[in-house]
Write a protein that holds these residues in place. Structure first.
Motif, PDB file in Angstrom:
ATOM      1  N   THR A 139      13.447  36.306  -8.487  1.00  0.00           N
ATOM      2  CA  THR A 139      12.360  37.089  -9.077  1.00  0.00           C
ATOM      3  C   THR A 139      11.167  37.176  -8.127  1.00  0.00           C
ATOM      4  O   THR A 139      10.556  38.240  -7.979  1.00  0.00           O
TER       5      THR A 139
ATOM      6  N   PHE B  76       9.351  47.003 -11.562  1.00  0.00           N
ATOM      7  CA  PHE B  76       9.971  45.805 -12.141  1.00  0.00           C
ATOM      8  C   PHE B  76      11.300  46.159 -12.802  1.00  0.00           C
ATOM      9  O   PHE B  76      12.301  45.451 -12.635  1.00  0.00           O
TER      10      PHE B  76
ATOM     11  N   LEU C   1      14.791  44.569 -11.546  1.00  0.00           N
ATOM     12  CA  LEU C   1      15.387  43.561 -12.432  1.00  0.00           C
ATOM     13  C   LEU C   1      16.917  43.493 -12.349  1.00  0.00           C
ATOM     14  O   LEU C   1      17.475  42.390 -12.318  1.00  0.00           O
TER      15      LEU C   1
END
Length: 230
Positions: free
Chosen positions: A68, A181, A185
């Protein structure tokens, strides 16, 4: 006979003061430093919690956190640089309409910026792979994770180009981080589902290339039509 045509790097230097190569270097260094600082910060937190270096590294290594961090820090670099424009009403905007080559110089500058962003993304991913190979902060599936993250962040480059079509700057600035994002992801999640098989990531990377090229052309055509002369 000396050519009067500006190169991509020369056009970029007119707008930013940096050649394409120097800009790529600065972006790469910024992303790498950001990634390193994020890991270091969380390592210190783990160290204070666990009490020793070995246990702190084990707590971080091989977790979704490392993936992440790599996705978000690289994504931030791509997002910020992808949203930069030189609108006429901004300081220097009118001047840039008068530089040699006009909009063609602007187009070359944006294309140079695009290439620099891709180079920066590859550089940041390589550092993530090096950290993993050295055993400093290992990724769950090693190099496969890097390929997945890099592939989906390539998709995000094209998506940021499309985000530039949004007229309202506040809406554009607010929504773009969520798009980045959301695009990144799957690069964190899919290696677990595919057990690190890179074929899906490679397919995504191949798909990203025409997406980037098309989105770049659409974005530049839209900018010329709506903002260059207004």
């Amino acid at each position: 006979m000396k050519s009067n045509t500006l190169t991509l790097s020369q056009a970029h230097k007119i707008y930013t003061g940096d050649s394409m190569g120097m800009f790529a270097l600065k972006l790469s260094a910024g992303g790498i430093l950001m990634y390193s600082a994020t890991i270091l910060t969380f390592f210190i937190i783990m160290l204070l919690s666990e009490g020793n270096v070995s246990d702190a590294m084990k707590q971080l290594s091989g977790t979704a956190l490392i993936n992440t961090f790599l996705t978000m820090d690289a994504g931030i670099v791509l997002m910020i640089t992808g949203l930069v424009h030189y609108d006429k009403q901004l300081p220097g905007g009118k001047y840039f309409r008068t530089v040699k080559g006009g909009f063609d110089t602007y187009r070359k500058m944006k294309n140079a910026s695009l290439i620099a962003r891709v180079i920066a993304l590859i550089s940041i991913m390589l550092v993530g792979a090096v950290f993993d190979r050295m055993g400093l902060f290992k990724l769950a599936y090693g190099t496969s994770d890097v390929i997945y993250i890099g592939a989906f962040l390539l998709i995000s480059i094209g998506l940021v180009n499309f985000m530039n079509l949004i007229k309202n700057p506040a809406v554009r600035g607010f929504t773009t981080p969520f798009i980045i994002f959301a695009a990144g992801l799957p690069g964190v999640v899919l290696p677990n589902i595919s057990d690190g098989n890179i074929y899906v990531a490679l397919a995504v990377a191949v798909t990203a290339v025409p997406l980037i090229l098309i989105s770049q052309k659409v974005m530049l055509n839209d900018y010329k039509k709506r903002k260059w002369s207004k």
